[in-house]
Design an enzyme around this catalytic site. Structure first.
Site, mmCIF file in Angstrom:
data_model
loop_
_atom_site.group_PDB
_atom_site.id
_atom_site.type_symbol
_atom_site.label_atom_id
_atom_site.label_comp_id
_atom_site.label_asym_id
_atom_site.label_seq_id
_atom_site.Cartn_x
_atom_site.Cartn_y
_atom_site.Cartn_z
ATOM 1 C CD GLU A 123 -1.903 6.368 2.200
ATOM 2 O OE1 GLU A 123 -2.603 7.208 1.598
ATOM 3 O OE2 GLU A 123 -2.334 5.258 2.563
ATOM 4 C CG HIS A 162 -7.384 7.189 4.257
ATOM 5 N ND1 HIS A 162 -7.618 6.603 3.023
ATOM 6 C CD2 HIS A 162 -8.602 7.502 4.777
ATOM 7 C CE1 HIS A 162 -8.925 6.576 2.803
ATOM 8 N NE2 HIS A 162 -9.536 7.103 3.831
ATOM 9 C CG ASP A 184 -1.939 1.194 1.086
ATOM 10 O OD1 ASP A 184 -2.943 1.029 0.373
ATOM 11 O OD2 ASP A 184 -1.688 2.264 1.674
ATOM 12 C CG ASP A 222 -5.044 1.945 4.223
ATOM 13 O OD1 ASP A 222 -5.743 1.913 5.258
ATOM 14 O OD2 ASP A 222 -5.088 2.883 3.412
#
Length: 466
Positions: free
Chosen positions: A14, A150, A12, A155
């Site tokens: 960001e 988030h 994951d 996540d």
């Protein structure tokens, strides 16, 4: 070896949220697994080498100060490569994470290529019937802990738990095999869209609407073949289409039976919804009218003005130069005075660069009454150019006809009529019309159709029963 006994890298990231091309990583977490067993975890903030927008900070909590001392991607690229080496790349909505990481490697001049699995699509197949397949709602429905939402590690941990559950479901082996096939295009299908909605699309003309999770229209398109056209959005590699597909949760379609009504309906819906991903047809265009009035000398004067509510307007144009050109032709044909047609002349109308046949009303060499006779003839000629007609098109079924109505030169709308219904006049046709508002785009669509088809399927003033 069993597919489910592979090495997997659950990932994951960001990002700065600036589209595929400009999207940079701000945080990454990778969990390396062998089958269902966790082998290793790696997580770090990353300096994106650009400013993080405020809306991203409000979503993730990651701000510019937090990443100021973090490594840039080049510093962690070797570790990312090692953690994912010989692994199947797994993520929730995998194309997003995979493509961003691949672009980061591309900036460094290196290729990044892994087999992929998407937990959104796997979940749809192996855990059908969920209300939503977003990570948050799916985890809530399945009782999977999702902490620090988030953020990359939070996540990723939730995705690992979800993936472990998928690995233990019945028929997972065959499903994993299907999704890992190189020829399978499922990986490009919108992750939040129920395939049954796509399956309902016909191979026929119509309009389609893409909607987000809140059922807000984000894109409107037209198609000769609805199924084929919608599918083309899903398989394109363009950044805009990819980002749009990530937001698609619902598809609605409206059969039209023919391309012309699909074009007109598309223009009407874009004007109504102003969708996020439609660029064309959203900018309003000014409309101009040829109008007339009697001036203080009692002379009928013509002018070109913006559309308002003139009772004396005759013809509407969506390009000022077209309106002026028609007025010049009118002036020349009926020997009108350029000065009283507002065509930019000095006191002496002979100064007009093209029109030289004024009979002298501006110099009091012609009686106003005689001049006004020709001016009224010009008005009638303009009115006659505003034809009343319908364009006949195929209906939505073989037992139906479609009529597009144009009255006084203006698009009125369209309607579908059973072939057994006899219609013999425009007045009768109006009873079946779904009223629409004319605008620049509908005007251009109809003009293009008339030019292309050279009068075919056009019926003036009267209709014969079909």
């Amino acid at each position: 070896m069993s597919v489910t006994n592979n090495y997997f890298a659950v990932v994951d990231i960001e990002t700065t949220g600036k589209g595929l091309g400009g999207n940079r990583i701000t945080e990454i977490c990778i969990v390396r697994m062998h089958g269902t067993e966790i082998v290793e975890k790696y997580t770090t903030l990353i300096d994106p080498e650009c400013l993080i927008p405020d809306f991203i900070t409000s979503l993730t909590g990651i701000d510019n100060e937090m990443v100021a001392t973090a490594p840039v991607f080049q510093d962690v690229a070797e570790e990312v490569e090692r953690m994912t080496r010989d692994c199947i790349f797994v993520a929730h909505n995998v194309n997003f994470d995979y493509n961003i990481i691949r672009n980061e490697f591309k900036r460094l001049g290196h290729e990044f290529k892994r087999k992929k699995l998407c937990t959104v699509r796997l979940s749809r197949e192996l855990i059908p019937g969920m209300n939503s397949y977003s990570l948050g709602r799916l985890c809530n429905s399945l009782g999977i802990a999702l902490n620090n939402r988030h953020r990359a590690e939070g996540d990723t941990d939730a995705t690992v738990s979800l993936f472990q559950r998928l690995l233990e479901t019945e028929d997972c082996e065959a499903t994993f095999e299907k999704f890992l096939k190189g020829t399978n295009k499922e990986g490009t299908f919108p992750p939040h869209l129920d395939r049954s909605q796509f399956s309902q699309l016909p191979d026929a003309p119509g309009v389609y609407l893409f909607k987000n999770q809140a059922h807000k229209v984000i894109y409107v398109g037209k198609a000769i073949n609805l199924r084929k056209r919608v599918l083309s959005h899903f398989y394109t590699k363009k950044s805009k289409s990819y980002l749009m597909c990530q937001e698609i949760h619902h598809i609605e379609h409206i059969p039209t039976g023919n391309e012309l009504v699909a074009l007109l309906q598309e223009a009407d819906l874009i004007r109504h919804y102003y969708p996020k991903y439609n660029n064309a047809q959203k900018k309003p265009r000014r409309a101009y009218q040829i109008l007339y009035y009697k001036n203080q000398l009692g002379i009928i004067q013509f002018a070109v003005g913006l559309v308002k509510s003139y009772d004396s307007a005759i013809v509407t144009h969506y390009n000022r130069s077209h309106a002026v050109e028609q007025l010049e032709e009118l002036c020349a044909e009926f020997k009108l005075c350029p000065k009283y047609c507002s065509l930019k002349v000095q006191d002496d109308c002979s100064s007009h660069y093209k029109i030289k046949n004024c009979k002298g009303v501006c110099k009091k060499e012609e009686m106003v009454s005689l001049y006004n006779i020709r001016a009224n003839q010009a008005i009638e000629a303009l009115r006659a150019s505003n034809a009343n007609y319908v364009i006949k098109q195929p209906g939505r079924t073989q037992h139906e006809n479609c009529f597009i109505l144009v009255k006084d030169g203006e698009y009125q709308g369209y309607g579908f009529v059973d072939q057994n219904v006899g219609i013999s006049s425009l007045a009768e046709c109006e009873d079946y019309i779904d009223r629409k508002t004319t605008n620049y785009h509908t005007n251009q669509i109809l003009r293009s159709y008339l030019d292309k088809h050279n009068g075919q399927e056009i019926i003036y003033e009267t209709l014969q029963a079909s």
